[in-house]
Design a protein around this motif. Structure first.
Motif, short mmCIF file in Angstrom:
data_model
loop_
_atom_site.label_atom_id
_atom_site.label_comp_id
_atom_site.label_asym_id
_atom_site.label_seq_id
_atom_site.Cartn_x
_atom_site.Cartn_y
_atom_site.Cartn_z
N THR A 62 54.18 32.60 40.96
CA THR A 62 53.43 33.46 41.90
C THR A 62 53.11 32.65 43.19
N SER A 63 53.74 31.36 43.44
CA SER A 63 53.39 30.63 44.78
C SER A 63 53.78 31.64 45.95
N ASP A 64 54.94 32.19 45.79
CA ASP A 64 55.37 32.92 47.23
C ASP A 64 55.50 34.33 47.01
N LEU A 65 54.51 34.89 46.05
CA LEU A 65 54.29 36.43 45.80
C LEU A 65 53.13 36.84 46.28
N SER A 66 53.19 38.28 46.57
CA SER A 66 51.96 38.88 46.78
C SER A 66 51.40 39.25 45.38
N ILE A 67 50.16 39.82 45.52
CA ILE A 67 49.56 40.37 44.28
C ILE A 67 50.62 41.29 43.82
N GLU A 68 50.84 42.47 44.69
CA GLU A 68 51.67 43.46 44.19
C GLU A 68 53.16 43.10 43.71
N GLN A 69 53.60 42.10 44.41
CA GLN A 69 54.79 41.57 43.74
C GLN A 69 54.97 40.98 42.47
N GLY B 265 46.86 33.41 38.92
CA GLY B 265 47.06 34.76 38.96
C GLY B 265 46.84 35.59 37.68
N CYS C 274 49.11 25.62 46.20
CA CYS C 274 48.89 27.06 46.33
C CYS C 274 47.73 27.76 45.51
N THR D 202 44.34 38.46 37.12
CA THR D 202 44.83 39.96 38.07
C THR D 202 45.62 40.38 37.58
N ARG E 181 44.10 29.27 47.05
CA ARG E 181 43.53 30.50 46.49
C ARG E 181 41.99 30.08 46.32
#
Length: 207
Positions: free
Chosen positions: A181-188, A14, A130, A17, A134
């Motif tokens: 970022t495994s358990d995060l949304s893009i926004e988080q 990620g 993860c 992004t 993706r």
């Protein structure tokens, strides 16, 4: 004044992004360093000398959808072994990092080799499973016929190559902040990266 943010990490974690979003948030310039060798490769395919192309590279050369083709990827891998090309692209990255108004560079060795004195260093990571999911979703969304198991094997193989290579291995800088970022949304994930940079202090006063 300059302010440099170095964001490193493995494929599909990620970082690209996040880097674009962070640059937009702070009004910094952004450089996806992974496109540099592809840009040189594209110029070579068009008939240019690789060293001349690397030394004359301009940020606008990176704004080309054709850089994602297999032919360009192959050309990039061939020019990447040329020492004078590598030296020119390191100089390009370091010059970009020092630009006025702030800069975000993402890659695999920004915090360790390119910009060891960066004001903020973030290492973006995620589990291999993860990241494979993706990448699998991305590929199948484009109509590619491939299995998740194949993608996972490719991700793990690439991780090993990146970690074990003699030149600029993929490792976090000692002073990098880890962002999983495994358990995060893009926004988080973006919000956490912004918080890391803000917490570093003095962003506004340095520009």
């Amino acid at each position: 004044m300059s302010f440099t943010v170095a964001i490193d990490g493995p494929a599909a974690a990620g970082k690209g992004t996040i880097s674009k979003a962070v640059a937009s948030h702070f009004g910094f310039a952004h450089l996806d360093t992974g496109l540099l060798y592809r840009a040189v490769g594209a110029k070579v395919l068009a008939g240019a000398d690789p060293v001349t192309a690397a030394r004359a590279l301009d940020p606008v050369d990176l704004e080309n959808d054709a850089l994602r083709t297999p032919a360009v990827a192959q050309a990039a891998s061939e020019v990447a072994v040329i020492p004078d090309v590598r030296a020119a692209l390191v100089a390009f990255q370091q010059g970009f990092a020092r630009r006025d108004g702030g800069a975000v560079l993402d890659g695999r060795d920004i915090g360790t080799v390119i910009c060891p004195q960066a004001d903020v260093k973030i290492f973006v990571t995620a589990s291999a499973e993860c990241r494979a999911q993706r990448r699998f979703d991305e590929l199948t969304g484009k109509g590619t016929d491939i299995t998740y198991e194949t993608v996972l094997a490719d991700v793990k193989a690439r991780d090993k190559r990146d970690r074990d290579r003699a030149a600029s291995p993929l490792v976090p800088a000692e002073d990098a902040v880890m962002l999983d970022t495994s358990d995060l949304s893009i926004e988080q994930a973006v919000a956490q990266a912004i918080a890391i940079i803000t917490d570093a202090g003095g962003v506004a006063s340095r520009l």
